[in-house]
Motif scaffolding. Structure first.
Motif, mmCIF file in Angstrom:
data_model
loop_
_atom_site.group_PDB
_atom_site.id
_atom_site.type_symbol
_atom_site.label_atom_id
_atom_site.label_comp_id
_atom_site.label_asym_id
_atom_site.label_seq_id
_atom_site.Cartn_x
_atom_site.Cartn_y
_atom_site.Cartn_z
ATOM 1 N N LYS A 6 -9.373 37.753 21.027
ATOM 2 C CA LYS A 6 -9.517 39.182 21.107
ATOM 3 C C LYS A 6 -9.576 39.972 20.028
ATOM 4 N N PHE A 7 -10.685 40.910 19.384
ATOM 5 C CA PHE A 7 -10.379 41.561 18.418
ATOM 6 C C PHE A 7 -10.141 43.318 18.739
ATOM 7 N N ALA A 8 -9.388 43.963 17.922
ATOM 8 C CA ALA A 8 -9.279 45.383 18.166
ATOM 9 C C ALA A 8 -9.100 46.210 17.204
ATOM 10 N N VAL A 9 -9.921 47.256 16.878
ATOM 11 C CA VAL A 9 -9.508 48.254 15.821
ATOM 12 C C VAL A 9 -9.322 49.533 16.390
ATOM 13 N N GLY A 10 -8.168 50.275 16.469
ATOM 14 C CA GLY A 10 -7.904 51.292 17.380
ATOM 15 C C GLY A 10 -8.403 51.191 18.876
ATOM 16 N N ALA A 11 -9.049 51.865 19.508
ATOM 17 C CA ALA A 11 -9.386 51.875 20.713
ATOM 18 C C ALA A 11 -10.725 51.081 20.861
ATOM 19 N N GLN A 12 -11.297 50.416 19.842
ATOM 20 C CA GLN A 12 -12.410 49.655 19.768
ATOM 21 C C GLN A 12 -12.080 48.230 20.121
ATOM 22 N N LYS A 13 -12.679 47.423 20.998
ATOM 23 C CA LYS A 13 -12.219 46.066 21.475
ATOM 24 C C LYS A 13 -13.469 45.211 21.724
ATOM 25 N N ALA A 14 -13.100 43.923 21.475
ATOM 26 C CA ALA A 14 -14.336 43.084 21.677
ATOM 27 C C ALA A 14 -13.484 41.587 21.989
ATOM 28 N N ARG A 15 -14.352 40.777 22.679
ATOM 29 C CA ARG A 15 -13.660 39.338 23.128
ATOM 30 C C ARG A 15 -14.750 38.498 23.040
ATOM 31 N N SER A 16 -14.448 37.212 22.644
ATOM 32 C CA SER A 16 -15.554 36.040 22.383
ATOM 33 C C SER A 16 -15.481 35.569 23.765
ATOM 34 N N HIS A 17 -16.143 34.460 23.897
ATOM 35 C CA HIS A 17 -16.496 33.654 25.178
ATOM 36 C C HIS A 17 -15.420 32.599 25.014
ATOM 37 N N VAL A 18 -15.396 31.838 26.233
ATOM 38 C CA VAL A 18 -14.371 30.931 26.359
ATOM 39 C C VAL A 18 -14.774 29.390 25.936
ATOM 40 N N VAL A 19 -13.867 28.994 24.960
ATOM 41 C CA VAL A 19 -14.322 27.506 24.572
ATOM 42 C C VAL A 19 -13.316 26.327 25.452
ATOM 43 N N PRO A 20 -13.779 25.752 26.357
ATOM 44 C CA PRO A 20 -12.539 24.959 27.088
ATOM 45 C C PRO A 20 -12.378 23.752 26.400
ATOM 46 N N ASN A 21 -11.032 23.330 26.830
ATOM 47 C CA ASN A 21 -10.547 21.925 26.571
ATOM 48 C C ASN A 21 -10.637 21.414 25.056
ATOM 49 N N THR A 22 -10.240 22.197 24.266
ATOM 50 C CA THR A 22 -10.276 21.923 22.756
ATOM 51 C C THR A 22 -9.170 22.749 21.779
ATOM 52 N N TYR A 23 -8.629 21.895 20.806
ATOM 53 C CA TYR A 23 -7.711 22.732 19.867
ATOM 54 C C TYR A 23 -8.549 23.089 18.663
ATOM 55 N N ASN A 24 -9.815 22.676 18.635
ATOM 56 C CA ASN A 24 -10.558 23.337 17.479
ATOM 57 C C ASN A 24 -11.908 23.957 17.850
#
Length: 299
Positions: A6-24
């Motif tokens: 998740k990213f946020a600057v003030g009230a502006q937000k964005a979210r990445s997709h999910v990458v499953p089953n990995t530590y990297n």
């Protein structure tokens, strides 16, 4: 974990997709976030596990330190709170690697910028304006006093530091208002300077009604370590002239964040908490600020 960011600057937000089953996880995604004031608004970054919805770590990036119109490769060490509620880097080290570009703001490599900075203290023009080094986030107000004529209020809050006066938006028809608005201030002496918090009811056909005031000394803050305070405001008794607390009390909750000198630098200089400050998209979104047990109540 099934990680996403998740990213946020003030009230502006964005979210990445999910990458499953990995530590990297690798995302390769691009986001653009409008920035109103890079001197007071940081970029909040948090990593989450989609399966448990538990946070995996946080980082706060100072936007004012980015290079203007230049892509910067940055590795950000994530942090979390330990059992004592203190921020510490995750061990073994866990990082988010990103490319950040400040478009239209940030540090400049131009010699002209250095000349302009040097001339800011020229005696002809007077001393330079102190930079913003304190952020005050107005979260909410609870238990606003009412009367028979005004069972619901149209509250707004004025937050003053020295001669720097900031006014929130007006929240309509409520006794419990949520703002989540952040204001920037220049502080020279935190040991003596104060924050005045004043709550008013907006009245259309007359003077605004005073709903309570509170003054607190800024005091010792560690840079980029938010301090949550809850102020129980006071009202002057028109008969006795004494300051008294309404019953039940009206509470205004703030988050104070020092972002520069003269505030001291802690061990985790760039680490801050994202959850409370960015928990509501806007003042009138209808969201509520989640309760927290680590607010310092000021009486």
């Amino acid at each position: 974990p099934n990680a996403y960011v998740k990213f946020a600057v003030g009230a502006q937000k964005a979210r990445s997709h999910v990458v499953p089953n990995t530590y990297n996880p690798q995302f390769e995604e691009h986001f653009e976030l409008p920035v109103a004031d890079p001197n007071t608004q940081p970029l909040f970054i948090s990593v989450w596990d989609d399966a448990t919805q538990e946070p995996l770590g946080w980082f706060t990036l100072k936007l004012e330190n980015l290079r203007r119109n230049q892509e910067m490769d940055i590795a950000l060490p994530l942090a979390h709170k330990n059992d004592k509620g203190q921020w510490e880097e995750i061990v073994p080290r866990s990082s988010v690697v990103l490319i950040a570009k400040a478009c239209g703001f940030g540090l400049s490599d131009s010699p002209l910028a250095e000349v302009a900075a040097d001339s800011a203290t020229d005696t002809v023009h007077g001393p330079a304006v102190p930079p913003v080094n304190l952020q005050v986030t107005l979260l909410d107000a609870r238990g606003l006093i009412t009367d028979a004529q005004r069972p619901l209020r149209d509250p707004y809050v004025v937050v003053v530091v020295g001669d720097q006066r900031r006014t929130s938006s007006c929240f309509l028809q409520t006794t419990n208002a949520v703002w989540n608005e952040t204001f920037g201030y220049a502080v020279l002496d935190p040991q003596t300077q104060t924050i005045d918090v004043m709550v008013f009811d907006k009245v259309q056909d007359g003077p605004d009604t005073d709903l309570g005031k509170y003054r607190l000394v800024i005091g010792d803050l560690i840079r980029n370590q938010p301090k949550k305070v809850a102020c129980r405001v006071m009202l002057r008794n028109p008969e006795s002239g004494k300051w008294e607390r309404p019953k039940p009390p009206t509470t205004v909750r703030l988050v104070l964040t020092a972002v520069g000198p003269p505030f001291l630098t802690g061990l985790q200089d760039l680490i801050s908490e994202v959850g409370t400050v960015t928990s509501s998209a806007s003042a009138h979104s209808g969201d509520v600020v989640k309760d927290a047990d680590d607010f310092e109540y000021i009486s």
